[in-house]
Design an enzyme around this catalytic site. Structure first.
Site, mmCIF file in Angstrom:
data_model
loop_
_atom_site.group_PDB
_atom_site.id
_atom_site.type_symbol
_atom_site.label_atom_id
_atom_site.label_comp_id
_atom_site.label_asym_id
_atom_site.label_seq_id
_atom_site.Cartn_x
_atom_site.Cartn_y
_atom_site.Cartn_z
ATOM 1 N N SER A 1 16.966 -44.032 22.755
ATOM 2 C CA SER A 1 16.067 -44.479 21.723
ATOM 3 C C SER A 1 14.645 -44.769 22.219
ATOM 4 O O SER A 1 13.723 -44.835 21.407
ATOM 5 C CB SER A 1 16.624 -45.760 21.101
ATOM 6 O OG SER A 1 16.689 -46.794 22.079
ATOM 7 N N LYS B 1 7.906 -50.386 24.762
ATOM 8 C CA LYS B 1 8.715 -49.999 23.595
ATOM 9 C C LYS B 1 8.527 -51.029 22.476
ATOM 10 O O LYS B 1 8.367 -52.229 22.754
ATOM 11 C CB LYS B 1 10.182 -49.925 24.030
ATOM 12 C CG LYS B 1 11.149 -49.383 22.998
ATOM 13 C CD LYS B 1 12.552 -49.265 23.620
ATOM 14 C CE LYS B 1 13.585 -48.720 22.655
ATOM 15 N NZ LYS B 1 14.922 -48.578 23.298
ATOM 16 N N SER C 1 19.515 -45.494 26.634
ATOM 17 C CA SER C 1 18.216 -45.267 25.991
ATOM 18 C C SER C 1 17.006 -45.231 26.906
ATOM 19 O O SER C 1 15.903 -44.937 26.460
ATOM 20 C CB SER C 1 17.976 -46.307 24.910
ATOM 21 O OG SER C 1 18.696 -45.933 23.771
#
Ligand code: GLN
Length: 469
Positions: free
Chosen positions: A153, A78, A177
């Site tokens: 996210s 990420k 997330s």
């Protein structure tokens, strides 16, 4: 050519050691499928230019007879987890051009375990969101239906795995997330116990809630990916040792279901049906199912949306146009700050900074932030008590399947309600895993198992039994 979409890390490692294919061939297969399909999915913000060089290094080690847990395995990271010498933006314009000068502890451990760091994946700006639509760098699509969100996210990492671009990926989970996008993209997603994985080099959202964790195709793979990054770290004083939470209670296959919570308003019929099927499956696997009352956890979401923005507003104060990334010139230094932050942060980030600053302001501190902290304590105690009698708590991961792109972006409250089942684990610091539990048409659904502090082992046992691997 290895077929990434149907390969587990475990079987890829076997094949690499037996030289059925090389790390270079595996990495090349990954690059090829990304090239072919990521223009539609947009999981990656950047595929690193040294992937094949990393693969060649791995091949050399394999030839020398080394056998590391992730040697030659391509993983995606990420965009808020720092990799030395690479850009990291946390999905924000304010970090455009920022290059990290060091590895996060998680990445350092991955490199030590032999993993190939393929690239950085798209995310909601500063990990605020449940759809990856608040990224400053475009939306990511759900690989199962390109008109829908991948969740967020960590939507890029979930989509990269769901689309078969990689064998595993990493995200961060502050309020769901990892688990929510895992459910939307049909993968396994794990949020470890708070403190299990170092947050050194993770761009902070809310420091008391954030944890890095893996996305994987199987529970065994999730365990491998988790083992590779966990452990106490001198660079993060909140990390815990293996002894912090002694494993006093024997696993006795008892699952608690907080019925009132599961039947909350707004939970989709398809989710309810899928959930009941999962309950039946656990019964058939020999689990005892108990209905339990957890009266406070329904307030987790309210507490979360005070604690998280409060911490975020403080963490994001460092982005002032001087230290990192974007800089906009004003007539004096104060105007520099205003301009940089006004133009560098997106709408959702600004909303949360304002909210966080408000709940921390002197007149309101006790009423909002103080009450939220008291609620956090009640929730934590309630869950601690519950785990004396049960081993695991089962709920759906999300109240709905993946929603349409654009459907919730202008309605923040609807977006926040996506997190109803995921936030309690962050509030109480508990480990929690989302398992893929079937489909509603083409859309994957997920269930979520929560365990007591430090009991990831129980999640892995039950998860492997549920998914079969
Ligand atoms: N969807 C939640 C939020 O918007 C969770 C975010 C997260 O876990 N990083 O805050």
């Amino acid at each position: 050519m290895p077929d990434l979409a149907n390969l587990s890390i475990k079987s890829a490692r076997d094949a690499l050691q037996k030289k059925e294919f090389s790390a270079r061939e595996l990495a090349q297969a990954s690059l090829d499928v990304i090239k072919e399909k990521d223009k539609d999915v947009h999981a990656f913000l950047e595929v690193f230019d040294d992937v094949l060089a990393q693969a060649d290094e791995a091949d050399k080690k394999i030839t020398k007879g080394e056998n590391l847990p992730l040697l030659g395995i391509p993983v995606a990271i990420k965009d808020n987890i720092l990799v030395d010498g690479k850009s990291a933006t946390a999905g924000s314009k304010i970090l455009e051009g920022f290059i990290s000068s060091y590895d996060s502890t998680a990445v350092k451990k991955l490199k030590d375990a032999g993993a190939i760091i393929l690239g950085r994946t798209n995310m909601d700006e500063f990990a605020m969101g449940s759809s990856t639509e608040s990224s400053a760098y475009g939306v990511t699509k759900n690989p199962h239906d390109l008109s829908r969100v991948p969740g967020g996210s960590s939507g890029g990492s979930a989509a990269a795995l769901g689309a078969g671009f990689v064998l595993g990926s990493y995200g961060s989970d502050t309020g769901g997330s990892i688990r929510q996008p895992a459910a939307f993209c049909g993968t396994v997603g794990l949020k470890p116990t708070y403190g299990r994985v170092s947050r050194f080099g993770l761009i902070a959202l809310a420091s008391s809630l954030d944890q890095i964790g893996p996305f994987a195709r199987t529970v065994s793979d999730a365990e491998i990916l988790y083992d590779a990054i966990r452990g106490q770290d001198i660079l993060d004083s909140t990390t815990i040792s293996d002894e912090t939470y002694p494993k006093e209670k024997k696993f006795s296959k008892i699952i608690g279901i907080p019925r009132t919570f599961v039947e909350s308003e707004g939970v989709d019929e398809s989710v309810k049906k899928n959930f009941e099927k999962a309950v039946e499956k656990f019964k058939s696997l020999g689990y005892e199912i108990k209905d339990i009352e957890l009266p406070h956890i329904q307030h987790s979401l309210a507490a979360y949306y005070i604690i998280m923005p409060a911490e975020a507003s403080s963490n994001l104060a460092r982005f002032d146009g001087v230290k990192y990334g974007l800089h906009k010139d004003g007539s004096d230094v104060i105007e520099d700050y205003f301009k940089t932050r006004g133009q560098g942060f997106g709408k959702e980030t600004r909303r949360r900074i304002i909210l966080g600053t408000y709940v921390l302001s002197s007149g309101y501190y006790d009423e909002y932030y103080g009450s939220a902290l008291r609620m956090k304590e009640l929730i934590t105690d309630e869950l601690k008590e519950a785990f004396k009698k049960i081993d695991l708590i089962l709920t759906p991961t999300t109240p709905t399947p993946a929603f349409k792109i654009g459907e919730k972006i202008s309605n923040p409250l609807a977006m926040y309600l996506e997190d109803i089942f995921t936030v309690p684990a962050n509030i109480a610091g508990l480990p929690c895993i989302s398992l893929s539990s079937g489909f509603d048409g083409v859309l994957p659904l997920g269930i979520e198992l929560t365990a007591g502090l430090g009991r990831e082992d129980n999640l892995f046992i039950a998860g492997k039994e549920f998914l079969g691997e």
